[in-house]
Design a protein around this motif. Structure first.
Motif, PDB file in Angstrom:
ATOM      1  N   LEU A 131       0.806  -1.226   0.000  1.00 28.54           N
ATOM      2  CA  LEU A 131       0.000   0.000   0.000  1.00 28.54           C
ATOM      3  C   LEU A 131       0.834   1.268   0.000  1.00 28.54           C
ATOM      4  O   LEU A 131       0.306   2.356  -0.179  1.00 28.54           O
ATOM      5  N   LEU A 132       2.128   1.167   0.228  1.00 29.88           N
ATOM      6  CA  LEU A 132       2.972   2.342   0.311  1.00 29.88           C
ATOM      7  C   LEU A 132       3.879   2.478  -0.907  1.00 29.88           C
ATOM      8  O   LEU A 132       4.374   1.490  -1.426  1.00 29.88           O
ATOM      9  N   LYS A 133       4.095   3.716  -1.317  1.00 32.27           N
ATOM     10  CA  LYS A 133       5.072   3.980  -2.373  1.00 32.27           C
ATOM     11  C   LYS A 133       6.471   3.755  -1.800  1.00 32.27           C
ATOM     12  O   LYS A 133       6.668   3.818  -0.587  1.00 32.27           O
ATOM     13  N   PRO A 134       7.460   3.548  -2.664  1.00 34.84           N
ATOM     14  CA  PRO A 134       8.826   3.368  -2.153  1.00 34.84           C
ATOM     15  C   PRO A 134       9.307   4.530  -1.298  1.00 34.84           C
ATOM     16  O   PRO A 134      10.047   4.334  -0.352  1.00 34.84           O
ATOM     17  N   SER A 135       8.872   5.759  -1.606  1.00 31.89           N
ATOM     18  CA  SER A 135       9.329   6.899  -0.797  1.00 31.89           C
ATOM     19  C   SER A 135       8.801   6.802   0.620  1.00 31.89           C
ATOM     20  O   SER A 135       9.480   7.137   1.580  1.00 31.89           O
ATOM     21  N   ALA A 136       7.557   6.354   0.791  1.00 38.36           N
ATOM     22  CA  ALA A 136       6.998   6.201   2.129  1.00 38.36           C
ATOM     23  C   ALA A 136       7.644   5.022   2.851  1.00 38.36           C
ATOM     24  O   ALA A 136       7.862   5.061   4.055  1.00 38.36           O
ATOM     25  N   TYR A 137       7.976   3.992   2.102  1.00 42.28           N
ATOM     26  CA  TYR A 137       8.589   2.809   2.688  1.00 42.28           C
ATOM     27  C   TYR A 137       9.947   3.132   3.299  1.00 42.28           C
ATOM     28  O   TYR A 137      10.312   2.584   4.316  1.00 42.28           O
ATOM     29  N   GLY A 138      10.681   4.058   2.700  1.00 44.79           N
ATOM     30  CA  GLY A 138      12.012   4.371   3.181  1.00 44.79           C
ATOM     31  C   GLY A 138      12.113   5.588   4.063  1.00 44.79           C
ATOM     32  O   GLY A 138      13.202   6.070   4.342  1.00 44.79           O
ATOM     33  N   GLN A 139      10.983   6.104   4.537  1.00 52.89           N
ATOM     34  CA  GLN A 139      11.030   7.364   5.257  1.00 52.89           C
ATOM     35  C   GLN A 139      11.721   7.288   6.615  1.00 52.89           C
ATOM     36  O   GLN A 139      12.077   8.308   7.193  1.00 52.89           O
ATOM     37  N   ASP A 140      11.962   6.106   7.122  1.00 49.67           N
ATOM     38  CA  ASP A 140      12.665   5.982   8.397  1.00 49.67           C
ATOM     39  C   ASP A 140      14.182   6.078   8.242  1.00 49.67           C
ATOM     40  O   ASP A 140      14.892   6.391   9.192  1.00 49.67           O
ATOM     41  N   THR A 141      14.689   5.862   7.037  1.00 49.43           N
ATOM     42  CA  THR A 141      16.136   5.850   6.826  1.00 49.43           C
ATOM     43  C   THR A 141      16.825   7.157   7.201  1.00 49.43           C
ATOM     44  O   THR A 141      17.867   7.123   7.856  1.00 49.43           O
ATOM     45  N   PRO A 142      16.306   8.340   6.816  1.00 44.21           N
ATOM     46  CA  PRO A 142      17.011   9.576   7.206  1.00 44.21           C
ATOM     47  C   PRO A 142      17.191   9.722   8.714  1.00 44.21           C
ATOM     48  O   PRO A 142      18.204  10.247   9.172  1.00 44.21           O
ATOM     49  N   TRP A 143      16.251   9.237   9.495  1.00 46.60           N
ATOM     50  CA  TRP A 143      16.383   9.326  10.949  1.00 46.60           C
ATOM     51  C   TRP A 143      17.489   8.410  11.454  1.00 46.60           C
ATOM     52  O   TRP A 143      18.241   8.771  12.369  1.00 46.60           O
ATOM     53  N   LEU A 144      17.608   7.247  10.852  1.00 42.20           N
ATOM     54  CA  LEU A 144      18.691   6.341  11.237  1.00 42.20           C
ATOM     55  C   LEU A 144      20.044   6.928  10.854  1.00 42.20           C
ATOM     56  O   LEU A 144      21.018   6.823  11.609  1.00 42.20           O
ATOM     57  N   VAL A 145      20.094   7.559   9.675  1.00 43.09           N
ATOM     58  CA  VAL A 145      21.338   8.204   9.218  1.00 43.09           C
ATOM     59  C   VAL A 145      21.745   9.302  10.195  1.00 43.09           C
ATOM     60  O   VAL A 145      22.910   9.383  10.609  1.00 43.09           O
ATOM     61  N   ARG A 146      20.802  10.141  10.570  1.00 47.37           N
ATOM     62  CA  ARG A 146      21.099  11.222  11.525  1.00 47.37           C
ATOM     63  C   ARG A 146      21.612  10.656  12.845  1.00 47.37           C
ATOM     64  O   ARG A 146      22.565  11.174  13.430  1.00 47.37           O
ATOM     65  N   ALA A 147      20.960   9.611  13.322  1.00 45.63           N
ATOM     66  CA  ALA A 147      21.367   9.007  14.595  1.00 45.63           C
ATOM     67  C   ALA A 147      22.781   8.443  14.508  1.00 45.63           C
ATOM     68  O   ALA A 147      23.582   8.615  15.435  1.00 45.63           O
ATOM     69  N   LEU A 148      23.102   7.778  13.395  1.00 44.05           N
ATOM     70  CA  LEU A 148      24.439   7.196  13.263  1.00 44.05           C
ATOM     71  C   LEU A 148      25.517   8.267  13.136  1.00 44.05           C
ATOM     72  O   LEU A 148      26.602   8.122  13.719  1.00 44.05           O
ATOM     73  N   TYR A 149      25.261   9.327  12.384  1.00 37.42           N
ATOM     74  CA  TYR A 149      26.254  10.408  12.301  1.00 37.42           C
ATOM     75  C   TYR A 149      26.427  11.084  13.662  1.00 37.42           C
ATOM     76  O   TYR A 149      27.544  11.434  14.048  1.00 37.42           O
ATOM     77  N   ALA A 150      25.342  11.257  14.409  1.00 37.86           N
ATOM     78  CA  ALA A 150      25.449  11.837  15.758  1.00 37.86           C
ATOM     79  C   ALA A 150      26.231  10.909  16.678  1.00 37.86           C
ATOM     80  O   ALA A 150      27.046  11.368  17.495  1.00 37.86           O
ATOM     81  N   ALA A 151      26.001   9.596  16.542  1.00 42.82           N
ATOM     82  CA  ALA A 151      26.761   8.633  17.347  1.00 42.82           C
ATOM     83  C   ALA A 151      28.239   8.680  16.977  1.00 42.82           C
ATOM     84  O   ALA A 151      29.102   8.610  17.862  1.00 42.82           O
ATOM     85  N   TYR A 152      28.523   8.825  15.699  1.00 47.21           N
ATOM     86  CA  TYR A 152      29.923   8.946  15.272  1.00 47.21           C
ATOM     87  C   TYR A 152      30.548  10.216  15.860  1.00 47.21           C
ATOM     88  O   TYR A 152      31.671  10.182  16.378  1.00 47.21           O
ATOM     89  N   ASP A 153      29.828  11.324  15.798  1.00 46.67           N
ATOM     90  CA  ASP A 153      30.342  12.579  16.355  1.00 46.67           C
ATOM     91  C   ASP A 153      30.615  12.458  17.856  1.00 46.67           C
ATOM     92  O   ASP A 153      31.592  13.008  18.357  1.00 46.67           O
ATOM     93  N   ALA A 154      29.761  11.732  18.565  1.00 47.36           N
ATOM     94  CA  ALA A 154      29.898  11.607  20.020  1.00 47.36           C
ATOM     95  C   ALA A 154      30.969  10.609  20.433  1.00 47.36           C
ATOM     96  O   ALA A 154      31.604  10.777  21.477  1.00 47.36           O
ATOM     97  N   THR A 155      31.174   9.568  19.617  1.00 51.15           N
ATOM     98  CA  THR A 155      32.064   8.485  20.040  1.00 51.15           C
ATOM     99  C   THR A 155      33.340   8.359  19.208  1.00 51.15           C
ATOM    100  O   THR A 155      34.308   7.764  19.671  1.00 51.15           O
ATOM    101  N   GLY A 156      33.312   8.869  17.976  1.00 47.65           N
ATOM    102  CA  GLY A 156      34.456   8.700  17.083  1.00 47.65           C
ATOM    103  C   GLY A 156      34.556   7.296  16.501  1.00 47.65           C
ATOM    104  O   GLY A 156      35.548   6.943  15.868  1.00 47.65           O
TER     105      GLY A 156
END
Length: 105
Positions: A38-63
Motif C-alpha cells: 500500500l505504500l510507495k517506495p518513498s513512504a517505505y524508506g522514510q525511516d532511513t534519514p532518521w537512522l542516518v542522523r542518529a548514526l552520524y550523531a553517534a559517530y560525532d559523540a564516540t568517534g
C-alpha cells in the motif's frame, strides 16, 4: 544506571545491525521495517534519514568509524533508491539530511 555513551553505543549498534548487505534496512533483522503493497517506495524508506542522523550523531559523540561507515552506506542506498515521482519529499525532507550528513562526514 548506564552512561550516555553506553546508551549511544547500544542504540547505534542496533541500527548498524539492521543494515542489509545492499546498504538499506534489512526487514529480516529490523522488526519495525517491513514492506507493504500500500505504500510507495518513498513512504517505505522514510525511516532511513532518521537512522542516518542518529548514526552520524553517534559517530560525532564516540568517534567510532563503523557508525560513520554504516551511515554512509545507508545514505548512498537511500539516495540511489529514492522514488523519483515524489520530488518535494525527496529533496526537502529525506535526501537533504542524508546528503548533508554524508557530505560533512
Amino acid at each position: 544506571m548506564p552512561t550516555a555513551l553506553t546508551t549511544i553505543h547500544a542504540l547505534a549498534d542496533t541500527i548498524v545491525g539492521w543494515q542489509g548487505p545492499g546498504g538499506g534496512i534489512d526487514p529480516n533483522t529490523c522488526v519495525f521495517h517491513h514492506t507493504t503493497p500500500l505504500l510507495k517506495p518513498s513512504a517505505y524508506g522514510q525511516d532511513t534519514p532518521w537512522l542516518v542522523r542518529a548514526l552520524y550523531a553517534a559517530y560525532d559523540a564516540t568517534g567510532e568509524a563503523r557508525y560513520r561507515e554504516s551511515a554512509d552506506r545507508y545514505s548512498v542506498h537511500f539516495i540511489a533508491t529514492m522514488y523519483a515521482n515524489a520530488p518535494t519529499f525527496a529533496i526537502g525532507d529525506a535526501v537533504d539530511p542524508c546528503f548533508s550528513g554524508y557530505r560533512t562526514h
